[in-house]
Design an enzyme around this catalytic site. Structure first.
Site, PDB file in Angstrom:
ATOM      1  N   HIS A   1      26.065 -24.194  39.258  1.00 14.34           N
ATOM      2  CA  HIS A   1      27.455 -23.853  38.968  1.00 14.34           C
ATOM      3  C   HIS A   1      28.352 -23.935  40.194  1.00 14.34           C
ATOM      4  O   HIS A   1      29.569 -23.937  40.074  1.00 14.34           O
ATOM      5  CB  HIS A   1      27.562 -22.474  38.309  1.00 14.34           C
ATOM      6  CG  HIS A   1      27.333 -21.308  39.217  1.00 14.34           C
ATOM      7  ND1 HIS A   1      26.127 -20.662  39.329  1.00 14.34           N
ATOM      8  CD2 HIS A   1      28.176 -20.656  40.050  1.00 14.34           C
ATOM      9  CE1 HIS A   1      26.239 -19.658  40.184  1.00 14.34           C
ATOM     10  NE2 HIS A   1      27.477 -19.638  40.631  1.00 14.34           N
TER      11      HIS A   1
ATOM     12  N   ASP B   1      19.959 -23.178  36.666  1.00 14.12           N
ATOM     13  CA  ASP B   1      21.145 -23.127  37.525  1.00 14.12           C
ATOM     14  C   ASP B   1      20.806 -23.526  38.957  1.00 14.12           C
ATOM     15  O   ASP B   1      21.273 -22.905  39.918  1.00 14.12           O
ATOM     16  CB  ASP B   1      21.783 -21.732  37.505  1.00 14.12           C
ATOM     17  CG  ASP B   1      23.231 -21.762  37.986  1.00 14.12           C
ATOM     18  OD1 ASP B   1      23.787 -22.864  38.123  1.00 14.12           O
ATOM     19  OD2 ASP B   1      23.795 -20.681  38.247  1.00 14.12           O
TER      20      ASP B   1
ATOM     21  N   ASN C   1      28.310 -16.003  47.484  1.00 13.35           N
ATOM     22  CA  ASN C   1      26.896 -15.981  47.838  1.00 13.35           C
ATOM     23  C   ASN C   1      26.075 -16.926  46.961  1.00 13.35           C
ATOM     24  O   ASN C   1      24.901 -17.167  47.244  1.00 13.35           O
ATOM     25  CB  ASN C   1      26.301 -14.578  47.689  1.00 13.35           C
ATOM     26  CG  ASN C   1      26.567 -13.690  48.883  1.00 13.35           C
ATOM     27  OD1 ASN C   1      27.350 -12.750  48.797  1.00 13.35           O
ATOM     28  ND2 ASN C   1      25.922 -13.982  49.995  1.00 13.35           N
ATOM     29  N   SER C   2      26.670 -17.456  45.905  1.00 10.94           N
ATOM     30  CA  SER C   2      25.938 -18.320  44.993  1.00 10.94           C
ATOM     31  C   SER C   2      25.242 -19.445  45.741  1.00 10.94           C
ATOM     32  O   SER C   2      25.859 -20.167  46.521  1.00 10.94           O
ATOM     33  CB  SER C   2      26.883 -18.954  43.971  1.00 10.94           C
ATOM     34  OG  SER C   2      27.034 -18.135  42.860  1.00 10.94           O
TER      35      SER C   2
ATOM     36  N   LEU D   1       5.266 -28.489  24.264  1.00 11.57           N
ATOM     37  CA  LEU D   1       4.163 -28.242  23.345  1.00 11.57           C
ATOM     38  C   LEU D   1       4.551 -28.582  21.915  1.00 11.57           C
ATOM     39  O   LEU D   1       3.739 -29.075  21.140  1.00 11.57           O
ATOM     40  CB  LEU D   1       3.729 -26.778  23.449  1.00 11.57           C
ATOM     41  CG  LEU D   1       2.462 -26.355  22.727  1.00 11.57           C
ATOM     42  CD1 LEU D   1       1.263 -27.158  23.227  1.00 11.57           C
ATOM     43  CD2 LEU D   1       2.209 -24.861  22.927  1.00 11.57           C
TER      44      LEU D   1
END
Length: 497
Positions: free
Chosen positions: A125, A157, A230-231, A286
């Site tokens: 993001h 993300d 801080n992302s 699966l």
């Protein structure tokens, strides 16, 4: 596949988009053996005296990421302030500029270097939709490096970038499931919060294995202060290894209140490896639909002694069908590992290499069956839509009232009324208030297609399964219920009087 989700009382806020600033430059990352020779000095009770040496060692690999995107200019306040507000004219002048020309929008976040040749990890993001991505090292205002986007994984993300450079300082991933990552262990977060420049904060691991909203979520919760900007920044253990990527916070006001989340290195390292090799993720598939086993379902399933495992509700065309998995099977183990619940099975399958043969143990009819399944690729899997068939209209559909349910065989009128696509089974036409069926969430329009793990088409089939369960001394009956085509198992308590 289904997965557990954390209950949240405040909105989740992503951390990118507001920060501006720079980060420290650094020297080559130390090998693990050297890092272990430089432990954080601690008091007698284990608390660190200072994080200064740790910050000095790893901070040069933490970077500031600036993205820019060309967007169309707006022509008015567009909700920035209420209509008629005394500030409306001010915001119109500020936002419009009067020419309607496209403008460039900037956003900022954090990241960290993982190799000397310039691979950088951040959040998806942070860079999503960006036309340009720039990387800045310490000191602020220095040289900016243009970054190329290697690949992204919106499911976790995570994004991987690359700058054209050599001999860059870098940090290594650590064991996010091992010592140093336990609840109560000290951790240190780095990044560029709220545009204030390079920043370090410390705290502890508050909780593990948090799930927010994604299929592959495995978040480390920490009280280390992290904020917008801080992302994409790293969460370090005391050895200077990255055990998580700071991604989101819970907050009623947009600022840190000590509830932050970092995607665990166990997930990130696998994703980054695939992005680095292929430019995209290649997760195992699966090909089953599953649900968790509830405690009240245990007694209704032959051979089951606990709620561990994953109940197969449907097997569309794919690897599982080819390998012999059936609806109603309980998956006990996958590739030699016990399956505690559906969420963990999703992670196991997703981390398994595409095209490999895996051993899957299932519980079927009270016995353990071993199957070999060749995994497909989840990204390439297409949803299988079963061909619809014309329902044969019975001359006089039978009805039944039992277990708090009013049931009817499927008719064309009921199919039209409830939007039913199934051609066999019993339609729930009403649910008795305060009954066990109502508490389990059953409602009119649901279709029961199995009872006691056997297909049913008539009311006689249903009563026969109730009689068989009662004679076997069971306290509940397992039903396969479909709503809008989606299946799930429900165990209803049998009448004892």
């Amino acid at each position: 596949m289904t997965h557990d989700q954390a209950d949240t009382y405040w909105p989740r806020l992503f951390l990118g988009g507001l920060a501006v600033g720079a980060v420290l430059a650094l020297g080559q990352a130390l090998p693990v053996s050297a890092q272990e020779a430089l432990p954080v000095e601690t008091m007698d009770d284990g608390r660190p005296i200072s994080f200064a040496e740790l910050a000095e060692m790893v901070s040069p690999a933490v970077v500031n990421i600036t993205t820019s995107t060309v967007v169309a200019s707006s022509t008015g306040p567009e909700g920035m302030v209420p209509e008629g507000s005394p500030f409306e004219d001010f915001f119109r002048d500020f936002q419009d500029r009067g020419d309607g020309a496209p403008r460039r929008s900037s956003a900022l976040g954090s990241g960290f270097v993982i190799s000397p040749d310039g691979y950088i990890v951040t959040n998806n993001h942070v860079i999503e939709g960006a036309d340009e991505i720039e990387i800045e090292f310490f000191p602020g205002g220095g040289e900016l490096l243009q970054a190329d986007l290697i690949g992204t994984d919106p499911n976790t993300d995570i994004a991987l970038l690359k700058v054209d450079a050599t001999d860059l300082p870098y940090v290594d991933f650590g064991d996010s499931d091992g010592p140093g990552s336990r609840v109560g262990d000290w951790v240190m977060a780095m990044g560029n919060p709220l545009g204030q420049g390079f920043s370090v904060s410390a705290g502890i691991v508050s909780a593990r294995n948090r799930a927010l909203s994604g299929t592959y979520d495995d978040y480390i919760q920490t009280d280390a202060a992290i904020n917008r900007g801080n992302s994409g920044g790293p969460l370090f253990n005391l050895q200077g290894e990255v055990i998580g990527v700071n991604t989101a916070i819970l907050s009623p006001n947009g600022g840190s209140i000590g509830i932050g989340f970092a995607m665990s290195a166990a997930v990130v390292e696998n994703v980054v490896g695939q992005l680095q090799e292929y430019g995209e993720t290649r997760r195992g598939w699966l090909g089953v639909r599953i649900q968790d086993i509830t405690p009240d379902m245990v007694d209704a399933i032959d051979g089951l002694t606990s709620s561990a495992g994953a109940m197969v509700t449907d097997v569309p065309p794919g690897p599982a069908e080819d390998g012999g998995v059936l609806a109603g099977d309980v998956i006990l183990s996958f590739d030699g590992l016990m399956v505690p619940d559906t969420r963990e099975l999703v992670r196991m399958v997703g981390n398994a290499p595409v095209g490999t043969d895996v051993i899957v143990e299932v519980l079927r009819g009270g016995e353990t069956v071993t199957l070999t399944i060749t995994l497909g690729r989840r990204e390439e899997a297409e949803a299988a839509v079963p061909a619809s068939a014309e329902a044969e209209e019975p001359a006089a559909p039978e009805e039944l009232e039992m277990l708090g349910l009013s049931l009817s065989e499927i008719t064309e009128e009921l199919a039209d009324q409830y939007g039913i696509s199934e051609t066999e089974g019993l339609v729930i036409t009403s649910v008795e208030p305060l009954s066990d069926a109502e508490e389990k969430g059953l409602m009119a329009g649901d279709v029961i297609t199995e009872a006691g793990q056997q297909a049913i088409a008539t009311v006689e089939d249903f009563t026969a399964r109730i009689d068989a369960a009662t004679e076997a001394g069971r306290k509940s009956l397992l039903l396969l219920v479909r709503r809008g085509g989606d299946p799930r198992f429900v165990a209803l308590v049998l009448d004892t009087d």
